[in-house]
Write a protein that holds these residues in place. Sequence first.
Motif, PDB file in Angstrom:
ATOM      1  N   LYS A  74       0.655  -1.123   0.112  1.00 10.30           N
ATOM      2  CA  LYS A  74       0.038   0.045  -0.018  1.00 10.30           C
ATOM      3  C   LYS A  74       0.878   1.216   0.043  1.00 10.30           C
ATOM      4  CE  LYS A  74      -4.140  -1.342   2.257  1.00 10.30           C
ATOM      5  NZ  LYS A  74      -4.865  -1.198   3.527  1.00 10.30           N
ATOM      6  N   ASN A  75       1.875   1.257   0.743  1.00  9.60           N
ATOM      7  CA  ASN A  75       2.732   2.486   0.915  1.00  9.60           C
ATOM      8  C   ASN A  75       3.645   2.708  -0.475  1.00  9.60           C
ATOM      9  OD1 ASN A  75       1.998   2.680   3.429  1.00  9.60           O
ATOM     10  ND2 ASN A  75       3.587   1.623   4.445  1.00  9.60           N
ATOM     11  N   GLU A  76       3.748   1.670  -1.352  1.00  7.98           N
ATOM     12  CA  GLU A  76       4.512   2.077  -2.291  1.00  7.98           C
ATOM     13  C   GLU A  76       3.707   2.271  -3.544  1.00  7.98           C
ATOM     14  OE1 GLU A  76       7.648  -0.642  -5.315  1.00  7.98           O
ATOM     15  OE2 GLU A  76       6.780  -1.597  -3.580  1.00  7.98           O
ATOM     16  N   PHE A  77       2.568   1.798  -3.739  1.00  5.10           N
ATOM     17  CA  PHE A  77       1.612   2.163  -4.711  1.00  5.10           C
ATOM     18  C   PHE A  77       0.472   2.996  -4.440  1.00  5.10           C
ATOM     19  CE2 PHE A  77       3.896  -2.037  -6.096  1.00  5.10           C
ATOM     20  CZ  PHE A  77       4.826  -1.173  -7.059  1.00  5.10           C
ATOM     21  N   PHE A  78       0.087   2.959  -3.316  1.00  5.67           N
ATOM     22  CA  PHE A  78      -0.979   3.667  -2.759  1.00  5.67           C
ATOM     23  C   PHE A  78      -0.957   4.524  -1.496  1.00  5.67           C
ATOM     24  CE2 PHE A  78      -2.600  -0.230  -5.051  1.00  5.67           C
ATOM     25  CZ  PHE A  78      -3.697   0.203  -5.555  1.00  5.67           C
ATOM     26  N   SER A  79      -1.529   5.502  -1.655  1.00  2.00           N
ATOM     27  CA  SER A  79      -1.629   6.493  -0.287  1.00  2.00           C
ATOM     28  C   SER A  79      -3.017   6.762   0.001  1.00  2.00           C
ATOM     29  CB  SER A  79      -0.716   7.865  -0.681  1.00  2.00           C
ATOM     30  OG  SER A  79      -1.387   8.648  -1.959  1.00  2.00           O
ATOM     31  N   TYR A  80      -3.018   7.062   1.316  1.00  2.45           N
ATOM     32  CA  TYR A  80      -4.467   7.347   1.877  1.00  2.45           C
ATOM     33  C   TYR A  80      -4.753   8.625   1.773  1.00  2.45           C
ATOM     34  CZ  TYR A  80      -8.216   7.266   5.260  1.00  2.45           C
ATOM     35  OH  TYR A  80      -9.447   7.498   6.041  1.00  2.45           O
ATOM     36  N   ASN A  81      -6.169   8.712   1.359  1.00  5.95           N
ATOM     37  CA  ASN A  81      -6.690   9.986   0.963  1.00  5.95           C
ATOM     38  C   ASN A  81      -7.623  10.209   2.129  1.00  5.95           C
ATOM     39  OD1 ASN A  81      -8.977  11.741   0.036  1.00  5.95           O
ATOM     40  ND2 ASN A  81      -7.536  11.952  -1.536  1.00  5.95           N
ATOM     41  N   SER A  82      -7.251  11.263   3.018  1.00  7.70           N
ATOM     42  CA  SER A  82      -8.087  11.351   4.285  1.00  7.70           C
ATOM     43  C   SER A  82      -9.640  11.979   3.820  1.00  7.70           C
ATOM     44  CB  SER A  82      -7.364  12.307   5.123  1.00  7.70           C
ATOM     45  OG  SER A  82      -7.249  13.529   4.757  1.00  7.70           O
ATOM     46  N   ARG A  83      -9.633  12.619   2.715  1.00  5.36           N
ATOM     47  CA  ARG A  83     -10.832  13.233   2.300  1.00  5.36           C
ATOM     48  C   ARG A  83     -11.884  12.311   1.829  1.00  5.36           C
ATOM     49  NH1 ARG A  83     -12.756  14.846  -2.931  1.00  5.36           N
ATOM     50  NH2 ARG A  83     -14.498  16.036  -2.507  1.00  5.36           N
TER      51      ARG A  83
ATOM     52  N   GLY B  36     -11.311   8.914   2.554  1.00 11.80           N
ATOM     53  CA  GLY B  36     -11.254   7.816   3.352  1.00 11.80           C
ATOM     54  C   GLY B  36     -11.106   6.337   2.904  1.00 11.80           C
ATOM     55  N   ILE B  37     -10.252   6.477   1.708  1.00 16.95           N
ATOM     56  CA  ILE B  37      -9.925   5.233   1.225  1.00 16.95           C
ATOM     57  C   ILE B  37      -8.285   5.459   0.723  1.00 16.95           C
ATOM     58  CG2 ILE B  37     -11.983   4.683   0.282  1.00 16.95           C
ATOM     59  CD1 ILE B  37     -11.264   5.677  -2.475  1.00 16.95           C
ATOM     60  N   HIS B  38      -7.733   4.443   0.385  1.00 17.88           N
ATOM     61  CA  HIS B  38      -6.600   4.348  -0.280  1.00 17.88           C
ATOM     62  C   HIS B  38      -6.563   4.515  -1.814  1.00 17.88           C
ATOM     63  CE1 HIS B  38      -5.049   2.798   3.617  1.00 17.88           C
ATOM     64  NE2 HIS B  38      -3.862   3.212   3.313  1.00 17.88           N
ATOM     65  N   LEU B  39      -5.795   5.759  -2.566  1.00 20.17           N
ATOM     66  CA  LEU B  39      -5.704   6.001  -3.714  1.00 20.17           C
ATOM     67  C   LEU B  39      -4.502   5.530  -4.590  1.00 20.17           C
ATOM     68  CD1 LEU B  39      -7.794   9.231  -3.953  1.00 20.17           C
ATOM     69  CD2 LEU B  39      -8.681   6.968  -4.440  1.00 20.17           C
ATOM     70  N   PRO B  40      -4.280   5.255  -5.862  1.00 17.86           N
ATOM     71  CA  PRO B  40      -3.204   4.825  -6.420  1.00 17.86           C
ATOM     72  C   PRO B  40      -2.298   6.096  -6.505  1.00 17.86           C
ATOM     73  CG  PRO B  40      -4.935   4.229  -7.792  1.00 17.86           C
ATOM     74  CD  PRO B  40      -5.662   4.785  -6.766  1.00 17.86           C
ATOM     75  N   ARG B  41      -1.068   5.803  -6.317  1.00 14.49           N
ATOM     76  CA  ARG B  41       0.057   6.909  -6.217  1.00 14.49           C
ATOM     77  C   ARG B  41       1.151   6.117  -7.140  1.00 14.49           C
ATOM     78  NH1 ARG B  41       4.317   7.423  -3.165  1.00 14.49           N
ATOM     79  NH2 ARG B  41       3.540   5.690  -1.773  1.00 14.49           N
ATOM     80  N   PHE B  42       1.445   6.562  -8.223  1.00 10.37           N
ATOM     81  CA  PHE B  42       2.411   5.778  -9.265  1.00 10.37           C
ATOM     82  C   PHE B  42       3.627   6.837  -9.361  1.00 10.37           C
ATOM     83  CE2 PHE B  42      -1.456   4.140 -10.832  1.00 10.37           C
ATOM     84  CZ  PHE B  42      -1.471   2.728 -10.067  1.00 10.37           C
TER      85      PHE B  42
END
Length: 105
Positions: free
Chosen positions: A2-11, A13-19
């Motif tokens: 999750k930390n490598e490819f996804f980051s938490y979006n607090s607005r 409330g889910i993890h979103l892809p982060r490339f």
Amino acid sequence: MKNEFFSYNSRLGIHLPRFSKEWHSYSSEEQELILLEWERVRGMIPDRIQEVEVEIERLQGELAQEENFERSCMINGEISERASEINDLWIWYRTNPEKTQRGIM
């Protein structure tokens, strides 16, 4: 993962892809791992939408009882923000990337 490819979006409330690079630059195995995690996250979005809808209903109840105009405006703003979150969540829910030979997401 999750930390490598996804980051938490607090607005939202889910993890979103982060490339960190273009989708096609990831190996087939990396794409598969990312897509597997995305399906897990994507499966949680309807529940998250339902949570936000409950919050909107609570705010609407509060608005119905509010007599102070300024506070009513603030509550309306909060309702609008929650509705915007729901729209964004639906957009993410409909995002359905595919693994390709060298991938396109």
